[in-house]
Design an enzyme around this catalytic site. Structure first.
Site: not given
Ligand code: NAD
Length: 485
Positions: A154, A251, A152, A459, A285, A29
């Protein structure tokens, strides 16, 4: 699909695009319009097995190449990525909704930086020699094997590259699963790596939701898992990886503090607060979403902030003039709207924004709350959207205790002209990445990652090598072997 840069199938395995329409369809989307612009299929169990077998099959030969050879391929991929920056940025904007003004300078470019940096480092990876009298030990820095990367939504190009580049430099192979919300860009990273000469199977991409991620993490043929995602997902992935005693990099999320002292240069502090709250519509993040502003300059800060926010160009993210785009999805927009409602309900003062824009797509106004107190929901939970909480303070020791009073520890920032205070505060932050008089820079040369519940491992930088390789010690006896009997 309606645009030219679209990947040709859902998965990239063994050096080529692979489709399996038995997998559940996932709509792609465009966040700026809400229109479905494509479809991928979630990986079936057969696709998961195929990807892991492909990565396993390629790993020994990849690790056996010299670091110079592996590095050359990564650096060639970096060059291709830079040459195609425009096309990749357009795709990143379709995938995420982030303005082209951002994607053209941040996403493929930082992916290319990682490929170039770790490509350059591949040939320098060595063990060491340890003399013990006549005897000696040497260490070999060896690959871990098959690494799984989970992203994630973003920064899809950046995350796929930040995980892939050090993994491949160390002689590992990778299966990467992008977020289901932004499935397109990682396929391009795979395509480019293989065009640059990576042998088939070295870098694979498969699609899917959490269930596909979970299947990868618990698969016995996986040696390491690197996740970028939320803390709740991190808990599940860390636990599943622990069951197989697998290496991990986590991360995760944050609720980072930014402290603006009374002697700060206000224009720079406002710039830092804008970068740390509204870049990528706040979906970063490491954002500094708890902005502690000294009461002496609070109103001046808020006035200047509001004036600057009024100059944001909100609109079509493919237009290079646009500086603020939509949220990534309807779901994320609704989550953020619910936090804005909580901010109002809990008594914070809405200073700027707060509303959805009356247009297609998932647009929210940049939003600022003042008079936020530490116990309010918007000051405690990660919102992951364009919502800034401004909190008052008067005393350094007090604000430090409040800044650190969180389970997160991803990032933190301080704005002050006082040199000693700047370093004292940076030392006192419980966070993996700290900024003095700036915010949210993330060059590949610097370690990036969280402390406390924001993460495990780092990282980028030389530190990433330790998380994608292991040391073997080899003991060499020069004389006779003594035994008790
Ligand atoms: P999310 O945790 O919902 O999903 C992240 C990934 O994990 C997706 O690919 C999802 O399909 C997968 N996933 C979900 N459940 C799983 C499981 N049980 N086992 C394995 N994989 C699984 O996160 P989001 O909504 O995609 O991204 C936002 C979050 O990511 C925020 O909390 C943000 O702070 C964090 N983030 C962190 C960093 C960092 O470098 N620290 C960078 C970007 C985003």
């Amino acid at each position: 699909m309606t645009y030219p840069t679209q990947p040709t199938a859902s998965h990239f395995i063994g050096g080529r695009y692979v489709e399996d329409t038995d997998g559940t369809p996932i709509d792609v989307i465009y966040p700026a319009t809400g229109a479905v612009i494509g479809k991928v299929h979630s990986a079936t169990p057969a696709i998961i097995e195929q990807a892991l077998a492909s990565a396993r099959g390629a790993q020994a030969a990849w690790a056996a190449m010299t670091g110079t050879e592996r590095g050359r391929i990564l650096r060639r991929a970096a060059d291709i990525m830079r040459e195609r920056n425009h096309e990749l940025s357009v795709l990143e904007t379709y995938d995420t909704g982030k303005p082209y003004q951002e994607t053209s300078v941040v996403d493929a470019t930082s992916g290319a930086d990682a490929l170039e940096y770790f490509g350059g480092m591949a040939a320098t990876l060595t063990g060491e020699h340890i003399q013990l009298g006549e005897d000696w030990i040497y260490t070999r820095r060896e690959a871990l094997g098959v690494c799984v990367g989970i992203g994630a939504w973003n920064y899809p190009t950046q995350i796929a590259s930040w995980k892939g580049a050090p993994a491949l430099a160390c002689g590992n192979t990778m299966v990467f699963k992008p977020s289901e919300t932004t499935p397109l860009c990682a396929l391009k990273v795979a395509e480019i790596l293989h065009e640059a000469g990576a042998p088939a199977g070295v870098y694979n991409v498969i699609q899917g939701l959490g269930d596909v991620g979970a299947a990868l993490v618990s698969h016995p043929d996986v040696d390491k898992v690197s996740l970028t995602g939320s803390v709740p997902t991190g808990r599940k992935v860390y636990a599943a990886a622990a069951a197989g005693i697998k290496h991990v990099t986590m991360e995760l999320g944050g609720k980072s503090p930014m402290i603006v002292f009374e002697d700060a240069e206000i224009e720079n502090a406002v710039s830092g607060a804008i970068l740390g709250n509204f870049y990528s519509s706040g979906q970063v993040c490491s954002n500094g979403t708890r902005v502690f502003v000294h009461t002496d300059i609070k109103e001046a800060f808020l006035t200047r902030l509001s004036e600057r926010l009024a100059t944001a160009v909100i609109g079509d993210p493919q237009d290079p003039e646009t500086s603020f785009g939509p949220m990534v999805s309807a779901r994320q927009m609704e989550i953020v709207q619910s936090y804005i409602a909580k901010g109002v309900a809990e008594g914070a003062r809405l200073v700027y924004g707060g509303k959805r824009l009356d247009r297609d797509g998932y647009y929210l106004e940049p939003t600022v709350f003042a008079d936020v107190t530490d116990d309010m929901t918007i000051a405690r939970e990660e919102i992951f959207g364009p919502v800034m909480a401004v909190l008052d303070f008067e005393d350094e020791a007090d604000v430090m205790a409040r800044a650190n009073d969180t389970e997160f520890g991803l990032a933190a920032g301080v704005f002050t002209r006082d040199l000693s205070r700047a370093h004292r505060v940076a030392a006192g932050f419980e966070a993996g990445t700290c900024y003095i008089n700036t915010y949210n820079d993330a060059p590949v040369e610097a370690p990036f990652g969280g402390s406390k519940q924001s993460g495990v491992g780092r990282e980028n930088s030389k530190a990433a090598i330790h998380h994608y390789s292991q040391l073997k010690s080899v003991y060499v006896r020069m004389g006779d072997v003594e035994a008790p009997f």
